[in-house]
Design an enzyme around this catalytic site. Structure first.
Site, short mmCIF file in Angstrom:
data_model
loop_
_atom_site.label_atom_id
_atom_site.label_comp_id
_atom_site.label_asym_id
_atom_site.label_seq_id
_atom_site.Cartn_x
_atom_site.Cartn_y
_atom_site.Cartn_z
CB CYS A 85 24.89 38.85 4.90
SG CYS A 85 26.69 38.69 4.83
CB CYS A 133 29.07 40.05 10.41
SG CYS A 133 28.90 41.83 10.22
CB CYS A 182 33.35 50.95 -4.73
SG CYS A 182 32.56 49.43 -5.30
CB CYS A 222 37.85 44.01 -3.74
SG CYS A 222 37.72 44.90 -5.27
CB CYS A 263 22.94 42.27 6.07
SG CYS A 263 23.92 43.65 6.71
CB CYS A 321 38.71 47.92 -3.64
SG CYS A 321 37.02 48.22 -3.08
NE ARG A 350 33.40 45.73 -9.83
CZ ARG A 350 33.79 46.58 -8.90
NH1 ARG A 350 33.27 46.52 -7.70
NH2 ARG A 350 34.70 47.48 -9.16
N1 SAM Z 1 30.67 43.96 6.05
C1 SAM Z 1 30.90 44.98 5.11
C2 SAM Z 1 29.65 45.75 4.80
O1 SAM Z 1 28.58 45.19 4.78
O2 SAM Z 1 29.77 46.94 4.54
C3 SAM Z 1 31.55 44.49 3.85
C4 SAM Z 1 31.21 43.18 3.21
S1 SAM Z 1 29.56 43.00 2.61
C5 SAM Z 1 29.51 41.28 2.33
C6 SAM Z 1 29.57 43.80 1.03
C7 SAM Z 1 28.32 43.80 0.20
O3 SAM Z 1 28.16 42.55 -0.44
C8 SAM Z 1 27.00 44.03 0.88
O4 SAM Z 1 26.76 45.37 1.12
C9 SAM Z 1 26.02 43.50 -0.13
O5 SAM Z 1 25.61 44.51 -1.03
C10 SAM Z 1 26.83 42.43 -0.88
N2 SAM Z 1 26.31 41.08 -0.56
C11 SAM Z 1 26.49 40.42 0.60
N3 SAM Z 1 25.84 39.23 0.59
C12 SAM Z 1 25.24 39.15 -0.63
C13 SAM Z 1 24.40 38.17 -1.24
N4 SAM Z 1 24.07 37.05 -0.62
N5 SAM Z 1 23.97 38.40 -2.50
C14 SAM Z 1 24.31 39.54 -3.15
N6 SAM Z 1 25.08 40.50 -2.60
C15 SAM Z 1 25.54 40.32 -1.36
FE1 SF4 Z 2 28.10 41.90 8.07
FE2 SF4 Z 2 27.28 40.67 5.88
FE3 SF4 Z 2 26.04 42.86 6.70
FE4 SF4 Z 2 28.57 43.06 5.71
S1 SF4 Z 2 26.74 42.42 4.61
S2 SF4 Z 2 27.71 44.02 7.55
S3 SF4 Z 2 29.40 41.09 6.44
S4 SF4 Z 2 26.11 40.90 7.80
#
Ligand code: SAM
Ligand code: SF4
Ligand code: DTB
Length: 326
Positions: A62, A55, A190, A99, A59, A130, A262
């Site tokens: 992530c 990606c 959501c 989802c 973040c 979702c 949730r």
């Molecule tokens: N890439 C898309 C986005 O960020 O909008 C969708 C997938 S992203 C993995 C969805 C959400 O999962 C993130 O916004 C975050 O809140 C949550 N998430 C991701 N990694 C996480 C982690 N290590 N621990 C807890 N929540 C996490």
């Molecule tokens: Fe990409 Fe992870 Fe951020 Fe979603 S949360 S935008 S998958 S880096």
């Protein structure tokens, strides 16, 4: 106590709730919970990562960011047949919503068409759908609505003030705009966040304030406890006090009385007693199945036993869906 939905919560009012003695806070949130929901019913969603890794966003929590060296193998968009198979399994295990998550900054038109075929196929199994695909523009949100999509997940993640410490490649405003397009298209929203990223109580209060004061509150509010992942900047950070996590669930319930709250990522690190406390405080939804997107979740056998021990039942249809049908 009032059941009225308010979109004008002030920060100091929310902080007063956070500062209540624990028992007073969860008594209040549980009372509101009972006025709006059956406290023994839990909405169940199952997650599937339809496109994993690589990606472009940064973040810092992530596993899927290309900026983080997590050793995760990148995968192409999953073929439709595999998605249908996973949805069928989720349904037979009792999930009412499926989802699908993709590690994109935003979907391209071509990839969106492929996701739309997935949404249509999952809907045909009589499941709620979702997706979470990153940022959307207005026409993409409308296209998803036309495909019959029920919910779009896009989290605010944290407070506007702390946000820049966690993500720099897209702004808080970008996120609010996506939520606006989703709402305007008529898709259920959501949106929630992550706790335990080093934010303060004030940041947690600000996140909930932003969510509660949206023009219309999200139908579903995922509260994730950070899953620490090796190779991410947030690995090794101090863990949040479990009671503070429960408090945040309770405050979310009070601020957003009719939303599903949730209990999301992080359950493998929580014991059953803590999860029961979260349900008492107002959580009434969770992810069910062995995996979240790239990390583990307690298995179905474990969760089924937990429901039995607590006398809880899986909800067949969410309130919003059954209201829309009547
Ligand atoms: N890439 C898309 C986005 O960020 O909008 C969708 C997938 S992203 C993995 C969805 C959400 O999962 C993130 O916004 C975050 O809140 C949550 N998430 C991701 N990694 C996480 C982690 N290590 N621990 C807890 N929540 C996490
Ligand atoms: Fe990409 Fe992870 Fe951020 Fe979603 S949360 S935008 S998958 S880096
Ligand atoms: C949400 O708020 N939590 C889910 C879902 N929305 C997409 C994702 C949790 C991801 C946890 C880390 C992982 O499995 O990669």
């Amino acid at each position: 106590m009032t059941n009225k939905i308010r979109n004008n919560w002030k920060l100091n009012e929310i902080e007063v709730l956070f500062n209540l003695p624990f028992n007073d806070l969860i008594y209040q949130s549980h009372t509101i919970h009972r006025e709006n929901f059956d406290p023994n019913q839990i909405q169940i969603s199952t997650l599937l990562s339809i496109k994993t890794g690589a990606c472009p966003e940064d973040c810092s929590y992530c596993s899927q960011s290309s900026k983080n060296n997590t050793g995760l193998e990148r995968e192409q968009l999953m073929p439709l047949t595999e998605v249908i198979q996973a949805a069928k399994e989720a349904k037979s295990n009792g999930a009412s919503r499926f989802c699908m998550g993709a590690a994109w900054r935003n979907p391209t038109e071509k990839s969106l068409d492929k996701v739309i075929a997935m949404v249509e196929a999952v809907k045909a199994l009589d499941m709620e759908t979702c997706v979470t695909l990153g940022m959307l523009n207005k026409s993409q949100a409308l296209k998803l609505k036309d495909s019959g999509l029920d919910y779009y997940n896009h989290n605010l993640d944290t407070s506007p003030e702390f946000y820049g410490e966690v993500i720099t490649t897209r702004t808080y405003q970008d996120r609010l705009e996506t939520l606006h397009h989703v709402r305007e298209a008529g898709i259920n929203v959501c949106s929630g966040g992550i706790l335990g990223m080093g934010e303060t109580r004030r940041d947690r209060a600000r996140l909930l304030q932003e969510l509660a004061n949206l023009p219309k509150q999200p139908e579903s509010v995922p509260i994730n406890d950070l899953v620490q992942i090796k190779g991410t900047p947030l690995d090794g950070i101090d863990k949040l006090d479990p009671f503070e996590f429960v408090r945040t669930i309770a405050v979310a319930r009070i601020l957003m009385p009719k939303s599903y709250v949730r209990l999301s990522a992080g359950r493998t690190e929580m014991n059953d007693e803590m999860q029961a406390l979260c349900f008492f405080a107002g959580a009434n939804s969770m992810f069910y199945g062995e995996r979240l997107l790239t990390t583990d979740n307690p298995g179905e056998t474990h969760d089924q036993l937990l429901f039995q021990r607590l006398g809880m039942n899986k909800e067949v249809l969410s309130k919003q869906t059954s209201e829309a049908m009547n």
